[in-house]
Write a protein that holds these residues in place. Sequence first.
Motif, PDB file in Angstrom:
ATOM      1  N   ALA A   1       0.912  -1.348  -0.129  1.00  0.00           N
ATOM      2  CA  ALA A   1      -0.128   0.099   0.043  1.00  0.00           C
ATOM      3  C   ALA A   1       0.771   1.316   0.167  1.00  0.00           C
ATOM      4  CB  ALA A   1      -0.987   0.042   1.209  1.00  0.00           C
ATOM      5  N   ARG A   2       1.994   1.189   0.810  1.00  0.00           N
ATOM      6  CA  ARG A   2       2.777   2.430   0.805  1.00  0.00           C
ATOM      7  C   ARG A   2       3.362   2.596  -0.470  1.00  0.00           C
ATOM      8  NH1 ARG A   2       4.009   0.360   5.926  1.00  0.00           N
ATOM      9  NH2 ARG A   2       5.790  -0.807   5.344  1.00  0.00           N
ATOM     10  N   VAL A   3       4.091   1.594  -1.126  1.00  0.00           N
ATOM     11  CA  VAL A   3       4.839   1.541  -2.384  1.00  0.00           C
ATOM     12  C   VAL A   3       3.644   1.955  -3.405  1.00  0.00           C
ATOM     13  CG1 VAL A   3       5.723   0.105  -4.382  1.00  0.00           C
ATOM     14  CG2 VAL A   3       6.283   0.002  -1.985  1.00  0.00           C
ATOM     15  N   ALA A   4       2.529   1.438  -3.503  1.00  0.00           N
ATOM     16  CA  ALA A   4       1.521   1.784  -4.549  1.00  0.00           C
ATOM     17  C   ALA A   4       1.049   3.379  -4.412  1.00  0.00           C
ATOM     18  CB  ALA A   4       0.137   0.924  -4.392  1.00  0.00           C
ATOM     19  N   GLY A   5       0.937   3.650  -3.063  1.00  0.00           N
ATOM     20  CA  GLY A   5       0.339   4.888  -2.843  1.00  0.00           C
ATOM     21  C   GLY A   5       1.341   6.086  -3.104  1.00  0.00           C
ATOM     22  N   GLN A   6       2.519   5.934  -3.416  1.00  0.00           N
ATOM     23  CA  GLN A   6       3.694   6.751  -3.734  1.00  0.00           C
ATOM     24  C   GLN A   6       3.681   6.673  -5.324  1.00  0.00           C
ATOM     25  OE1 GLN A   6       6.963   5.502  -1.645  1.00  0.00           O
ATOM     26  NE2 GLN A   6       6.218   6.338   0.604  1.00  0.00           N
ATOM     27  N   GLY A   7       2.964   5.909  -5.774  1.00  0.00           N
ATOM     28  CA  GLY A   7       3.123   5.608  -7.281  1.00  0.00           C
ATOM     29  C   GLY A   7       4.194   4.799  -8.094  1.00  0.00           C
ATOM     30  N   HIS A   8       4.841   4.182  -6.814  1.00  0.00           N
ATOM     31  CA  HIS A   8       6.041   3.317  -7.562  1.00  0.00           C
ATOM     32  C   HIS A   8       5.620   1.960  -7.855  1.00  0.00           C
ATOM     33  CE1 HIS A   8       8.648   6.455  -6.108  1.00  0.00           C
ATOM     34  NE2 HIS A   8       8.241   6.208  -4.959  1.00  0.00           N
ATOM     35  N   ARG A   9       6.422   1.207  -8.640  1.00  0.00           N
ATOM     36  CA  ARG A   9       6.240   0.088  -9.012  1.00  0.00           C
ATOM     37  C   ARG A   9       6.440  -1.186  -7.935  1.00  0.00           C
ATOM     38  NH1 ARG A   9       4.715  -2.860 -13.573  1.00  0.00           N
ATOM     39  NH2 ARG A   9       5.458  -4.975 -13.708  1.00  0.00           N
ATOM     40  N   TRP A  10       5.572  -2.236  -7.636  1.00  0.00           N
ATOM     41  CA  TRP A  10       5.716  -3.139  -6.671  1.00  0.00           C
ATOM     42  C   TRP A  10       6.429  -4.279  -7.499  1.00  0.00           C
ATOM     43  CZ3 TRP A  10       5.472  -4.096  -1.659  1.00  0.00           C
ATOM     44  CH2 TRP A  10       5.460  -5.475  -1.272  1.00  0.00           C
ATOM     45  N   ASP A  11       7.093  -4.900  -6.805  1.00  0.00           N
ATOM     46  CA  ASP A  11       7.842  -6.168  -7.517  1.00  0.00           C
ATOM     47  C   ASP A  11       7.267  -7.404  -7.209  1.00  0.00           C
ATOM     48  OD1 ASP A  11       9.638  -7.563  -8.872  1.00  0.00           O
ATOM     49  OD2 ASP A  11      11.167  -7.654  -7.332  1.00  0.00           O
ATOM     50  N   GLY A  12       6.720  -8.152  -7.922  1.00  0.00           N
ATOM     51  CA  GLY A  12       6.070  -9.592  -7.600  1.00  0.00           C
ATOM     52  C   GLY A  12       4.565  -9.202  -7.531  1.00  0.00           C
ATOM     53  N   ASP A  13       4.036 -10.500  -7.102  1.00  0.00           N
ATOM     54  CA  ASP A  13       2.213 -10.237  -6.973  1.00  0.00           C
ATOM     55  C   ASP A  13       2.096  -9.545  -5.744  1.00  0.00           C
ATOM     56  OD1 ASP A  13       2.068 -12.094  -9.158  1.00  0.00           O
ATOM     57  OD2 ASP A  13       2.670 -13.933  -7.909  1.00  0.00           O
ATOM     58  N   VAL A  14       0.808  -8.966  -5.832  1.00  0.00           N
ATOM     59  CA  VAL A  14       0.166  -8.004  -5.020  1.00  0.00           C
ATOM     60  C   VAL A  14      -0.213  -8.989  -3.634  1.00  0.00           C
ATOM     61  CG1 VAL A  14      -1.498  -6.437  -4.531  1.00  0.00           C
ATOM     62  CG2 VAL A  14      -0.529  -6.418  -6.558  1.00  0.00           C
ATOM     63  N   PRO A  15       0.045  -8.665  -2.635  1.00  0.00           N
ATOM     64  CA  PRO A  15      -0.451  -9.437  -1.549  1.00  0.00           C
ATOM     65  C   PRO A  15      -1.895  -9.788  -1.353  1.00  0.00           C
ATOM     66  CG  PRO A  15       1.064  -7.876  -0.758  1.00  0.00           C
ATOM     67  CD  PRO A  15       0.858  -7.601  -2.088  1.00  0.00           C
ATOM     68  N   PHE A  16      -2.493 -11.005  -1.058  1.00  0.00           N
ATOM     69  CA  PHE A  16      -3.846 -11.004  -1.244  1.00  0.00           C
ATOM     70  C   PHE A  16      -4.766 -10.101  -0.568  1.00  0.00           C
ATOM     71  CE2 PHE A  16      -7.487 -13.539   0.714  1.00  0.00           C
ATOM     72  CZ  PHE A  16      -8.441 -13.495  -0.316  1.00  0.00           C
ATOM     73  N   LEU A  17      -4.527  -9.803   0.586  1.00  0.00           N
ATOM     74  CA  LEU A  17      -5.322  -8.867   1.533  1.00  0.00           C
ATOM     75  C   LEU A  17      -5.417  -7.446   1.070  1.00  0.00           C
ATOM     76  CD1 LEU A  17      -4.805  -9.904   5.427  1.00  0.00           C
ATOM     77  CD2 LEU A  17      -6.729 -10.382   3.736  1.00  0.00           C
ATOM     78  N   ALA A  18      -4.181  -7.050   0.256  1.00  0.00           N
ATOM     79  CA  ALA A  18      -4.388  -5.685  -0.335  1.00  0.00           C
ATOM     80  C   ALA A  18      -4.962  -5.931  -1.689  1.00  0.00           C
ATOM     81  CB  ALA A  18      -2.590  -5.441  -0.657  1.00  0.00           C
ATOM     82  N   ALA A  19      -4.835  -6.794  -2.329  1.00  0.00           N
ATOM     83  CA  ALA A  19      -5.894  -6.829  -3.473  1.00  0.00           C
ATOM     84  C   ALA A  19      -6.874  -7.185  -3.195  1.00  0.00           C
ATOM     85  CB  ALA A  19      -5.224  -8.173  -4.306  1.00  0.00           C
ATOM     86  N   ALA A  20      -7.641  -7.808  -2.122  1.00  0.00           N
ATOM     87  CA  ALA A  20      -9.008  -7.788  -1.706  1.00  0.00           C
ATOM     88  C   ALA A  20      -9.579  -6.521  -1.398  1.00  0.00           C
ATOM     89  CB  ALA A  20      -9.063  -9.156  -0.611  1.00  0.00           C
ATOM     90  N   TYR A  21      -8.874  -5.928  -0.608  1.00  0.00           N
ATOM     91  CA  TYR A  21      -9.216  -4.576  -0.084  1.00  0.00           C
ATOM     92  C   TYR A  21      -9.516  -3.640  -1.089  1.00  0.00           C
ATOM     93  CZ  TYR A  21      -9.549  -0.295   2.516  1.00  0.00           C
ATOM     94  OH  TYR A  21      -9.947   0.931   3.128  1.00  0.00           O
ATOM     95  N   ALA A  22      -8.549  -3.821  -2.301  1.00  0.00           N
ATOM     96  CA  ALA A  22      -8.482  -2.846  -3.412  1.00  0.00           C
ATOM     97  C   ALA A  22      -9.872  -3.307  -4.377  1.00  0.00           C
ATOM     98  CB  ALA A  22      -7.397  -2.797  -4.319  1.00  0.00           C
ATOM     99  N   ALA A  23     -10.071  -4.637  -4.400  1.00  0.00           N
ATOM    100  CA  ALA A  23     -11.111  -4.897  -5.136  1.00  0.00           C
ATOM    101  C   ALA A  23     -12.635  -4.539  -4.395  1.00  0.00           C
ATOM    102  CB  ALA A  23     -11.260  -6.453  -5.291  1.00  0.00           C
ATOM    103  N   SER A  24     -12.553  -4.442  -3.114  1.00  0.00           N
ATOM    104  CA  SER A  24     -13.756  -3.794  -2.490  1.00  0.00           C
ATOM    105  C   SER A  24     -13.992  -2.423  -2.603  1.00  0.00           C
ATOM    106  CB  SER A  24     -13.939  -4.008  -1.020  1.00  0.00           C
ATOM    107  OG  SER A  24     -12.787  -3.340  -0.358  1.00  0.00           O
ATOM    108  N   GLY A  25     -13.094  -1.779  -3.197  1.00  0.00           N
ATOM    109  CA  GLY A  25     -13.316  -0.239  -3.583  1.00  0.00           C
ATOM    110  C   GLY A  25     -12.626   0.730  -2.473  1.00  0.00           C
ATOM    111  N   GLY A  26     -11.789  -0.206  -1.844  1.00  0.00           N
ATOM    112  CA  GLY A  26     -10.783   0.608  -0.709  1.00  0.00           C
ATOM    113  C   GLY A  26      -9.572   1.229  -1.535  1.00  0.00           C
ATOM    114  N   VAL A  27      -9.182   2.310  -1.119  1.00  0.00           N
ATOM    115  CA  VAL A  27      -7.981   3.279  -1.617  1.00  0.00           C
ATOM    116  C   VAL A  27      -6.710   2.380  -0.849  1.00  0.00           C
ATOM    117  CG1 VAL A  27      -9.223   5.149  -2.165  1.00  0.00           C
ATOM    118  CG2 VAL A  27      -8.435   4.973   0.167  1.00  0.00           C
TER     119      VAL A  27
END
Length: 734
Positions: A476-502
């Motif tokens: 979330a910190r990396v994505a929030g700063q606009g940087h690229r994340w290396d590797g797959d997105v952690p599951f809970l972070a992906a789930a939270y984003a899919a629910s509409g959360g920032v």
Amino acid sequence: MHRDRFELALKQLNAHDGALFEQLASAFAVLEFGELRTVASVGGDGGRDARLFSPVDDDTVIFQYSVTGDFSGKILRTAERLKGTAPSARELIYVTNQEVGTKVDEVKRRLRKEYKLSLDVWDRAWFLDRVNLNPQAEEAAESLAKIKVDPLAASALGVPSSLPSLSSAEEQEAALFLELTYGDEDRHKGLTKVGFESLVRAALRDTDSDSRIARREVHERVSSMLPGGRDYGDLVDGALRRLSKGAIRHWSRSDEFCLSYDASLRLKDRMASYTLIQQKFRDEVQSRVVDMANIESESLSTAETAAACALVEAALDRILLERGKSFADALVASRISDYQSESLEPLIDRAMRDMEKTPPGKIRKIVSFVISSIVNSSFGVTREYMRGRLESYTLFSLLQATPDVQKTVVKLFSGGAIWLDANLILPVLAEELADDENRSFTRLLQASRDCGISLRVTSGIVEEIASHMRRSLAYARVAGQGHRWDGDVPFLAAAYAASGGVPAALGSWLENFRGSEQPLEDVAEYLSEVHGVRVQELSDEAATADIELRGEVKEIWHEARARRLNKFAPATIQILVNHDVECYLGVVQRRKKENRTPLGFNSWWLTLDGTAYKVNELLRGRITGEPPLSPVMSPDFLLRYLEIGPLRAQISRNMRSELPVMLDVSFLEGVSPDIMRVVEQVRAEHSNLPGRVLRRKIRDTVNRLKSAGGRLTDGGVALVEQEVLESIVSSNLE
């Protein structure tokens, strides 16, 4: 009168049944308004439903009976006619067999404004609510049902072609009657009794006091539904003896049997209910096919839509049969670990191959989407229909494998303790974001506790969960700063984003589970208080395992983890391997104190990790002697066990209706950063939309992108991803 019987009769009315509906509607209208008279004959738009009626003593009220599906257009045309045929009319009562509800609210406003008419709608629900309030209404409804429902039910009972996955008419007949009767049976009754009583009812389906059959023929009919070479005589005679107390009649002198009159009526009502549920299921399939075609911007002809709907139903039926048969095979062979939870995609592929179907690409994609959405996000009638079919196929498969089903099933553990892997806990956490009806893993754990099963985790699994949360926050910190994340997105972070959360708000959500000072203790406390999952170590038990066995199990897990997690540090991989070995061998060693049969062990490890199911076979040839029996159980097997095993009576009817029919587990390592960037774009472009609409758009986007990228099904799973993501963001949105 049975409500389902009347509802099915109303649904069967078509454009040629205007006279039938007029008779029914008049019988109900007289009860409310007294005698009616015709005020306008056929004309204008033609047909029986062009006739208008009015109470004899009140010409300001006009009745319009119609079976047309275009009720809005019909009402507006009728209002226009009334200007010339009944200018004094002030109220229009539109009577229809259709399901209208709030769909004519705009028409009501137009009638008030443009025609000075108030509109009252008597639709299907209006009839159903009143059918049993008056003998005259009940008699009229029964007359309609005899014409529209009885032939339909008789046809379905004679040729149960709605079970396309079974090859012979006898097998279809057996499975149909199991489906008709299993859900209504006493949940305490043994499955052998349930099964053979259903088969005897099937054998007697077309009998009455004037058309009886001998005991010998009952035996022959039942035997034709099951594998040959076995003696079913005692089981059939036992069912005949029990059913003779009410459901069937026995002429002892001639030793002949038939269904009792009351049982015949109940069977007709049950068949009407079944047919109604099946029709509603097909309506839901068609609605989802049309919606998915629109989402995919695909244009389907009427014939293509019908073909897609038929393919969805047939493929889903084949999948349910395979799941039921796989459970029965694993149970009879005493090899629970042979039954794995499986992603839907390979199941769909196998169903297509079995049916020898090769639909066009656009239809294949839509069919896959629709099946996935039905399995992952369905409730009410759709879930009821699939549950009944799966239970029928499961019990039928058990009867085919062994006549004494109850003897096999009672071997299953009752109570006991199940240790949960991290990949079972993470979906439960993510389902905090989902609607109540879409919390499949949460409901599974709740039903397990209701049945007296103790749910456990090791502190190592708690550590994995807490570490995963830290990694989600890092993303979330990396994505929030606009940087690229290396590797797959952690599951809970992906789930939270899919629910509409920032991403910036992820930390606040994770505080539901842990704080920053003592995260391990917080996670353990949350699991215990909210889900009844308590920490219990297995390290001491695992340490007592034979050195050779422990070394080879560790090596198998290390090979699998290193292959899947090659971007992780070796120290991290070793920690995860230690957790896996502790759970696997800890449960194996606990069982040595239980002295149980393979099915009766009270200690199990519940996991989605594909490697766990392979360990037993991989150990062969790597250690001296036979490897220990696998301690692994899949969530799908646990789900089947709760619904058909010895504990099924402990599950309330409400809880049973809330359980998922099956679990779609997609074996993915995670969501790619590319998909997450598109999710962020969708959120930014539609930030002004209501939350539920935004979640729908994100869901549709994620579904399309994941489908385009394909699904990974080899090598097991590190995170459960697709099934939970879809449940979080699916809300049956308008």
